[in-house]
Design a protein around this motif. Structure first.
Motif, PDB file in Angstrom:
ATOM      1  N   PRO A  89       0.968  -1.238   0.075  1.00 33.29           N
ATOM      2  CA  PRO A  89       0.027   0.104  -0.114  1.00 33.29           C
ATOM      3  C   PRO A  89       0.901   1.292   0.156  1.00 33.29           C
ATOM      4  N   HIS A  90       1.277   1.590  -1.101  1.00 38.42           N
ATOM      5  CA  HIS A  90       2.472   2.538  -1.302  1.00 38.42           C
ATOM      6  C   HIS A  90       2.220   3.769  -0.674  1.00 38.42           C
ATOM      7  N   TYR A  91       1.192   4.442  -0.640  1.00 38.20           N
ATOM      8  CA  TYR A  91       0.997   5.832   0.042  1.00 38.20           C
ATOM      9  C   TYR A  91       1.159   5.599   1.744  1.00 38.20           C
ATOM     10  N   GLN A  92       0.197   4.586   2.076  1.00 39.74           N
ATOM     11  CA  GLN A  92       0.380   4.556   3.533  1.00 39.74           C
ATOM     12  C   GLN A  92       1.579   4.128   4.097  1.00 39.74           C
ATOM     13  N   VAL A 138      -3.731   9.491   7.391  1.00 39.34           N
ATOM     14  CA  VAL A 138      -3.583   9.344   8.930  1.00 39.34           C
ATOM     15  C   VAL A 138      -2.289   9.466   9.551  1.00 39.34           C
ATOM     16  N   PRO A 139      -0.916   8.914   8.934  1.00 41.72           N
ATOM     17  CA  PRO A 139       0.143   9.230   9.716  1.00 41.72           C
ATOM     18  C   PRO A 139       0.359  10.732   9.971  1.00 41.72           C
ATOM     19  N   VAL A 140      -0.061  11.185   8.799  1.00 44.56           N
ATOM     20  CA  VAL A 140       0.203  12.972   8.806  1.00 44.56           C
ATOM     21  C   VAL A 140      -0.764  13.580   9.718  1.00 44.56           C
ATOM     22  N   ALA A 141      -1.797  13.265   9.904  1.00 46.30           N
ATOM     23  CA  ALA A 141      -2.780  13.711  10.871  1.00 46.30           C
ATOM     24  C   ALA A 141      -2.185  13.459  12.653  1.00 46.30           C
ATOM     25  N   VAL A 142      -1.795  12.065  12.666  1.00 44.90           N
ATOM     26  CA  VAL A 142      -1.270  11.827  13.959  1.00 44.90           C
ATOM     27  C   VAL A 142       0.256  12.549  14.435  1.00 44.90           C
ATOM     28  N   LEU A 143       0.931  12.839  13.515  1.00 44.12           N
ATOM     29  CA  LEU A 143       2.206  13.397  13.642  1.00 44.12           C
ATOM     30  C   LEU A 143       2.131  14.708  14.507  1.00 44.12           C
ATOM     31  N   PRO A 144       1.342  15.596  14.097  1.00 44.12           N
ATOM     32  CA  PRO A 144       1.189  16.849  14.977  1.00 44.12           C
ATOM     33  C   PRO A 144       0.832  16.333  16.547  1.00 44.12           C
ATOM     34  N   VAL A 145      -0.065  15.191  16.759  1.00 45.56           N
ATOM     35  CA  VAL A 145      -0.632  15.030  17.889  1.00 45.56           C
ATOM     36  C   VAL A 145       0.656  14.547  18.693  1.00 45.56           C
ATOM     37  N   MET A 146       1.487  13.830  17.982  1.00 42.12           N
ATOM     38  CA  MET A 146       2.671  13.280  18.796  1.00 42.12           C
ATOM     39  C   MET A 146       3.703  14.273  18.867  1.00 42.12           C
ATOM     40  N   ILE A 147       3.595  15.304  18.138  1.00 40.36           N
ATOM     41  CA  ILE A 147       4.507  16.334  18.505  1.00 40.36           C
ATOM     42  C   ILE A 147       4.108  17.088  19.904  1.00 40.36           C
TER      43      ILE A 147
END
Length: 243
Positions: A33-36, A201-210
């Motif tokens: 699933p290349h993009y994800q 999803v990863p892009v949205a989660v990244l600011p949360v983890m920051i």
């Protein structure tokens, strides 16, 4: 001397087991699933460099766990292990002025491979999913990751420092469990989303983890001189040295 030989044998066992699990995952490759997959590798790698200094110890903790868990439950086994291995390898890279330890990196990467593999295989097990509810399987999968990731660390500390395995593991849990619970909660939210398999999803989660990283950094900074962490700082220092 005996404990050193046992520690070396244990590290070799972890490395061999991790390599075997990774080799097994290659047999199951179908399609990427290349993009994800690319988004999870990128996000986990970036989060791996957001290191938190644990109170009173020389080691650190990165906020890459949610991305590793997301990969374990949403990607194939090979892709999940690749995300875990790349993330752990980047986390093992020292900051400027520190020395790189190939043995520690080898142990860290293969421990993460085994933990991610345990999580992924339990989640994707048809026998387990047919007997348990989805939420139960998710919790069990994250618990399997937690155990597979922390027990080897406690074991290597016991072998090298002479500390009790259960006491060492209990001390590690006391400091790291909140982070694992937060990561499991984020994974639950992601799985409940209407489009859980996209690169967004990863892009949205990244600011949360920051933000999580900044919060933990403030909290650990204030807790450094607190008596709350004093009973476990010596054990955690050994954990950091072992890793």
């Amino acid at each position: 001397m005996k404990s050193s030989r046992l520690a070396a044998a244990f590290i070799a066992g972890i490395a061999t087991s991790g390599c075997l699990v990774f080799a097994y995952s290659i047999l199951g490759i179908h399609s990427f699933p290349h993009y994800q997959f690319a988004a999870l590798v990128f996000a986990s790698a970036l989060a791996s460099r957001l290191k938190l200094k644990l109170p009173g110890v020389t080691g650190n903790m990165s906020v890459n766990l949610p991305f590793i868990l997301i990969a374990a439950v949403q990607l194939g086994l090979f892709e999940a292990l690749t995300v875990a291995a790349v993330s752990s390898a980047i986390q093992s890279l020292p900051r400027s002025g520190d020395k790189f330890s190939a043995i520690k990196a080898l142990f860290n990467v293969n421990t993460m491979i085994l933990a991610s593999g345990a999580c992924a295989m339990l989640w994707h097990s048809t026998r387990v999913s047919s007997a348990w509810s989805g939420s139960s399987v998710l919790i069990a999968s994250c618990a399997a990751f937690f155990i597979a990731n922390t027990v080897p660390v406690a074991t290597i500390i016991s072998l090298t420092e002479g500390a009790g395995v259960l006491r060492t593991w209990s001390s590690i849990c006391e400091l790291s469990l909140p982070y694992y619970l937060i990561s499991t909660g984020i994974l639950s939210i992601v799985m409940a989303a209407q489009r859980p398999n996209g690169w967004e999803v990863p892009v949205a989660v990244l600011p949360v983890m920051i933000l999580t990283y900044r919060s933990f950094r403030i909290y650990f900074g204030r807790a450094t001189d607190s008596a709350t962490f004093k009973p476990i700082q010596n054990v955690m220092a050994k954990a950091a040295a072992a890793r």
